[in-house]
Write a protein that holds these residues in place. Structure first.
Motif, PDB file in Angstrom:
ATOM      1  N   PRO A 251     -59.874   8.542 -52.193  1.00 14.61           N
ATOM      2  CA  PRO A 251     -59.593   9.605 -51.444  1.00 14.61           C
ATOM      3  C   PRO A 251     -60.467  10.610 -50.392  1.00 14.61           C
ATOM      4  N   THR A 252     -60.404  10.559 -48.720  1.00 12.77           N
ATOM      5  CA  THR A 252     -61.634  11.788 -48.974  1.00 12.77           C
ATOM      6  C   THR A 252     -61.450  11.800 -47.629  1.00 12.77           C
ATOM      7  N   PHE A 253     -61.263  13.296 -46.775  1.00 13.00           N
ATOM      8  CA  PHE A 253     -61.080  13.499 -45.088  1.00 13.00           C
ATOM      9  C   PHE A 253     -60.196  12.662 -44.981  1.00 13.00           C
ATOM     10  N   VAL A 254     -59.022  12.687 -45.493  1.00 11.76           N
ATOM     11  CA  VAL A 254     -57.314  12.657 -45.097  1.00 11.76           C
ATOM     12  C   VAL A 254     -57.613  11.125 -45.179  1.00 11.76           C
ATOM     13  N   SER A 255     -57.761  10.918 -44.399  1.00  8.60           N
ATOM     14  CA  SER A 255     -57.246   9.545 -44.044  1.00  8.60           C
ATOM     15  C   SER A 255     -58.559   8.657 -44.423  1.00  8.60           C
ATOM     16  N   ASP A 256     -59.802   8.756 -44.576  1.00  9.07           N
ATOM     17  CA  ASP A 256     -60.844   7.916 -44.981  1.00  9.07           C
ATOM     18  C   ASP A 256     -60.563   6.528 -45.649  1.00  9.07           C
ATOM     19  N   ALA A 257     -60.112   4.736 -45.347  1.00  8.32           N
ATOM     20  CA  ALA A 257     -59.877   4.165 -45.742  1.00  8.32           C
ATOM     21  C   ALA A 257     -60.392   3.827 -47.254  1.00  8.32           C
ATOM     22  N   LEU A 258     -59.539   3.666 -48.237  1.00 10.52           N
ATOM     23  CA  LEU A 258     -59.699   2.706 -49.316  1.00 10.52           C
ATOM     24  C   LEU A 258     -59.483   1.534 -49.441  1.00 10.52           C
ATOM     25  N   ALA A 259     -59.960   0.740 -50.464  1.00  8.88           N
ATOM     26  CA  ALA A 259     -59.684  -0.364 -50.249  1.00  8.88           C
ATOM     27  C   ALA A 259     -58.107  -0.949 -50.883  1.00  8.88           C
ATOM     28  N   SER A 260     -57.613  -0.081 -51.166  1.00  5.83           N
ATOM     29  CA  SER A 260     -55.836   0.140 -51.173  1.00  5.83           C
ATOM     30  C   SER A 260     -55.332  -0.191 -50.004  1.00  5.83           C
ATOM     31  N   ASP A 261     -55.869   0.754 -49.037  1.00 10.61           N
ATOM     32  CA  ASP A 261     -55.261   1.240 -47.487  1.00 10.61           C
ATOM     33  C   ASP A 261     -55.704  -0.640 -46.599  1.00 10.61           C
ATOM     34  N   VAL A 262     -56.656  -0.998 -46.476  1.00  9.65           N
ATOM     35  CA  VAL A 262     -56.835  -2.133 -46.219  1.00  9.65           C
ATOM     36  C   VAL A 262     -56.215  -3.507 -46.375  1.00  9.65           C
ATOM     37  N   TRP A 263     -55.503  -2.980 -47.867  1.00  6.29           N
ATOM     38  CA  TRP A 263     -54.875  -4.577 -48.538  1.00  6.29           C
ATOM     39  C   TRP A 263     -53.402  -3.979 -47.663  1.00  6.29           C
ATOM     40  N   GLY A 264     -52.665  -2.919 -48.007  1.00  2.00           N
ATOM     41  CA  GLY A 264     -51.637  -2.053 -47.528  1.00  2.00           C
ATOM     42  C   GLY A 264     -51.743  -2.277 -45.940  1.00  2.00           C
ATOM     43  N   ALA A 265     -53.007  -1.841 -45.354  1.00  4.48           N
ATOM     44  CA  ALA A 265     -52.839  -2.699 -43.666  1.00  4.48           C
ATOM     45  C   ALA A 265     -52.500  -3.932 -43.316  1.00  4.48           C
ATOM     46  N   VAL A 266     -52.972  -4.901 -44.387  1.00  3.28           N
ATOM     47  CA  VAL A 266     -53.044  -6.661 -44.152  1.00  3.28           C
ATOM     48  C   VAL A 266     -51.489  -6.601 -43.949  1.00  3.28           C
ATOM     49  N   TYR A 267     -50.918  -6.325 -45.849  1.00  5.21           N
ATOM     50  CA  TYR A 267     -49.906  -6.639 -45.728  1.00  5.21           C
ATOM     51  C   TYR A 267     -48.468  -6.249 -44.882  1.00  5.21           C
ATOM     52  N   THR A 268     -48.855  -4.804 -44.579  1.00  3.60           N
ATOM     53  CA  THR A 268     -48.135  -4.361 -42.897  1.00  3.60           C
ATOM     54  C   THR A 268     -48.018  -5.340 -42.220  1.00  3.60           C
ATOM     55  N   LEU A 269     -49.303  -5.554 -41.455  1.00  6.16           N
ATOM     56  CA  LEU A 269     -49.040  -6.892 -40.529  1.00  6.16           C
ATOM     57  C   LEU A 269     -48.877  -8.885 -41.157  1.00  6.16           C
ATOM     58  N   LYS A 270     -48.678  -8.171 -42.385  1.00  4.93           N
ATOM     59  CA  LYS A 270     -48.396 -10.376 -42.258  1.00  4.93           C
ATOM     60  C   LYS A 270     -46.779  -9.927 -42.781  1.00  4.93           C
ATOM     61  N   ASN A 271     -46.281  -8.537 -42.938  1.00  5.31           N
ATOM     62  CA  ASN A 271     -45.036  -9.024 -43.398  1.00  5.31           C
ATOM     63  C   ASN A 271     -43.809  -7.973 -41.996  1.00  5.31           C
ATOM     64  N   GLY A 272     -45.124  -8.094 -40.716  1.00  5.14           N
ATOM     65  CA  GLY A 272     -44.812  -7.341 -39.704  1.00  5.14           C
ATOM     66  C   GLY A 272     -43.078  -8.244 -38.811  1.00  5.14           C
ATOM     67  N   ASN A 273     -42.112  -7.099 -37.765  1.00  4.35           N
ATOM     68  CA  ASN A 273     -40.969  -7.455 -37.929  1.00  4.35           C
ATOM     69  C   ASN A 273     -41.928  -8.756 -36.638  1.00  4.35           C
ATOM     70  N   HIS A 274     -42.725  -8.376 -35.588  1.00  7.14           N
ATOM     71  CA  HIS A 274     -43.468  -9.308 -33.863  1.00  7.14           C
ATOM     72  C   HIS A 274     -44.478 -10.009 -34.897  1.00  7.14           C
TER      73      HIS A 274
END
Length: 400
Positions: A251-274
Motif C-alpha cells: 500500500p502507498t499513496f493511500v489509494s494506489d492499487a494493489l493486485a488485491s484491489d483489482v480483484w476486489g473491484a472485479v468481485y464488486t462488479l461481478k456481484n453487483g446489483n446492476h
C-alpha cells in the motif's frame, strides 16, 4: 545502455510557497493521523505511527528498522544519500515514498498484511457505484454494436483521464471538495495537451491479437474501474491480445492499487446489483482467468527512483509492449524524475531512453510537467492560480 536524460534539479519541500512544501508540512502528517484514526491497531503500532507523525518535517531521515522486509536492501541504498537531511531537504519524490514506506514499517505490514488504507479504498469504490453503472452500460452498448470505433476509444480515454481525479491521498473518499467537471464540454477546456486522436489511431492500427498494452496503474476505486473498462474495450473489442497491469507491491499513496484491489473491484462488479455492472465484471473476470489480463506487482513502483533508473529486467519486460499507458500523477512524476523541466520540454525527449511508445493520462496534482505549449501554460495560469495542483487540469500525451 539506454541513453539517460540530463535532468534539472528535483522538486524539494524546502522550496517556499510550493505544493511540495505544504505537502510535507501539512498533508503528510495528516495522512499519518488518518491512518491512526481509521484503524484499530495495537498500542505498539499506534506509538510507532505517532513517532513518525512527530518526526515530520524536521527530524533527519533514518534507515528502516524492518530489515527482514523483502525491499529492505533496496531501501538501504535509497536512504543512504539522505541520512544527514530532514524531510524538507530531501527530494520531494523521495520524501513521499519514504513516508509511505515508514507507514508500512510502523504497521508491520509484511508481518500482518493489513492494508492501513483499506477503509478509504472501499469507501471510494462504494460512493462511485452510480458512475460505474453508467460506465458499464455505455461500454456494454459499444461492444454490442461490433467493431470498436476511434470515437469510442477517444471517449474511453477521456473517461480514464478524468477518472484520475479520484486521489485519496489528496481528497478523502467523502471529501465534497474533490475536483470534477460538470460536463464533457467543460472538461475539454481543461485538457492542456491532447493526443487522444493520435492514441486512438495508433491503438486501432495494432496487430490485434498479437498486440500487447501495459498499464502503470494508479488509484483504486473509480479510477481502477475506468482502467479495467479501457482494458476490456481493448480486449473484448479485439484491439489487442493481452493487457498487463503493473500494480504496487505494498500500500502507498493511500489509494494506489494493489493486485488485491483489482480483484476486489472485479468481485464488486461481478456481484453487483446492476446487470450492466455484472456483465462488465464477468468479462473482466474471464480476461483474468484466461491470462489475457495479467497483474504484475513490482517494488520498483513503490520506490523513489526515476523511470530512467528502472532495473534492467523490468525494463526488458516493459519494452516488449506495444504501448505503455502511464496513469496518474505519481507515475507521471516518475517519468520526469520529479524535476523542474521547462514545461515545453517534449515528453519524448525525456523518455528517449525507453524504446516503447508511452501514453500518459494524467490530471495535474504537482508542480511538474512537460510537453505543454507556452500558450496553453499561459492560458492555464490566467484561468487558475492553482492549475498545477488542484486536479482540474489534464494531459493526454503520446510518445511514438
Amino acid at each position: 545502455m539506454p541513453h539517460k536524460p540530463h535532468p534539472p534539479k528535483p522538486l524539494r519541500g524546502a522550496e517556499p510557497n510550493t505544493w511540495a512544501h505544504s505537502t510535507i508540512t501539512e498533508r503528510l502528517p495528516e495522512i499519518v493521523h488518518r491512518v491512526i484514526q481509521e484503524n484499530k491497531f495495537s498500542a505498539v503500532i499506534e506509538n510507532a505511527l505517532k513517532t513518525l507523525y512527530n518526526e515530520i518535517p524536521q527530524s533527519p531521515i533514518r534507515f528502516l528498522k524492518d530489515t527482514s522486509a523483502p525491499d529492505a536492501e533496496a531501501w538501504e541504498t535509497y536512504i543512504a544519500p539522505h541520512t544527514a537531511q530532514n524531510w524538507l531537504e530531501v527530494p520531494w519524490f523521495f520524501a513521499e515514498h519514504y513516508l509511505y514506506r515508514r507507514i508500512i514499517e510502523a504497521v508491520r505490514y509484511f508481518e500482518i498484511r493489513q492494508d492501513p488504507f483499506i477503509r478509504q479504498k472501499q469507501r471510494g469504490l462504494e460512493i462511485s457505484l452510480g458512475a460505474i453503472e453508467s460506465l458499464a452500460a455505455k461500454l456494454n452498448a459499444w461492444l454490442g454494436k461490433g467493431n470498436v470505433t476511434k470515437a469510442q476509444l477517444e471517449q474511453m480515454l477521456t473517461i480514464d483521464l478524468w477518472g484520475n481525479q479520484a486521489d485519496l491521498s489528496l481528497w478523502p473518499a467523502d471529501d465534497k471538495e474533490k475536483p470534477h467537471h460538470a460536463n464533457p464540454k467543460q472538461a475539454q477546456q481543461y485538457v492542456l495537451a491532447d493526443d487522444r486522436e493520435k492514441a486512438s489511431q495508433y491503438l486501432t492500427g495494432l496487430k490485434r491479437q498479437k498486440a500487447r498494452v501495459d498499464f502503470l496503474m494508479d488509484n483504486a476505486g473509480f479510477e481502477l474501474v475506468t482502467d479495467l473498462a479501457l482494458a476490456d474495450l481493448l480486449l473484448s473489442g479485439k484491439l489487442t491480445g493481452t493487457v498487463k497491469m503493473h500494480v504496487k507491491a505494498h500500500p502507498t499513496f493511500v489509494s494506489d492499487a494493489l493486485a488485491s484491489d483489482v480483484w476486489g473491484a472485479v468481485y464488486t462488479l461481478k456481484n453487483g446489483n446492476h446487470p450492466e455492472m455484472r456483465l462488465l465484471g464477468e468479462r473482466v473476470y474471464a480476461h483474468l482467468m484466461e491470462k489475457r489480463l495479467d497483474l504484475i506487482p513490482n517494488f520498483f513502483w513503490n520506490s523513489p527512483r526515476a523511470f530512467w533508473d528502472i532495473p534492467h529486467p523490468l525494463r526488458q519486460e516493459l519494452e516488449k509492449t506495444n504501448l505503455l499507458i502511464s496513469k496518474g500523477d505519481a507515475n507521471y512524476r516518475r517519468l520526469l524524475g520529479d524535476c523542474h523541466w521547462p514545461f515545453a520540454t517534449p515528453l519524448a525527449k525525456i523518455l528517449g531512453h525507453f524504446s516503447a511508445p508511452v501514453l500518459a493520462l494524467r490530471t495535474l496534482k504537482a508542480e511538474v510537467a512537460a510537453g505543454i505549449s507556452s500558450p496553453e501554460v499561459e492560458r492555464a495560469q490566467k484561468t487558475d492560480a492553482h492549475w498545477m495542483t488542484n486536479g482540474r487540469w489534464g494531459v493526454v500525451q503520446l510518445t511514438n
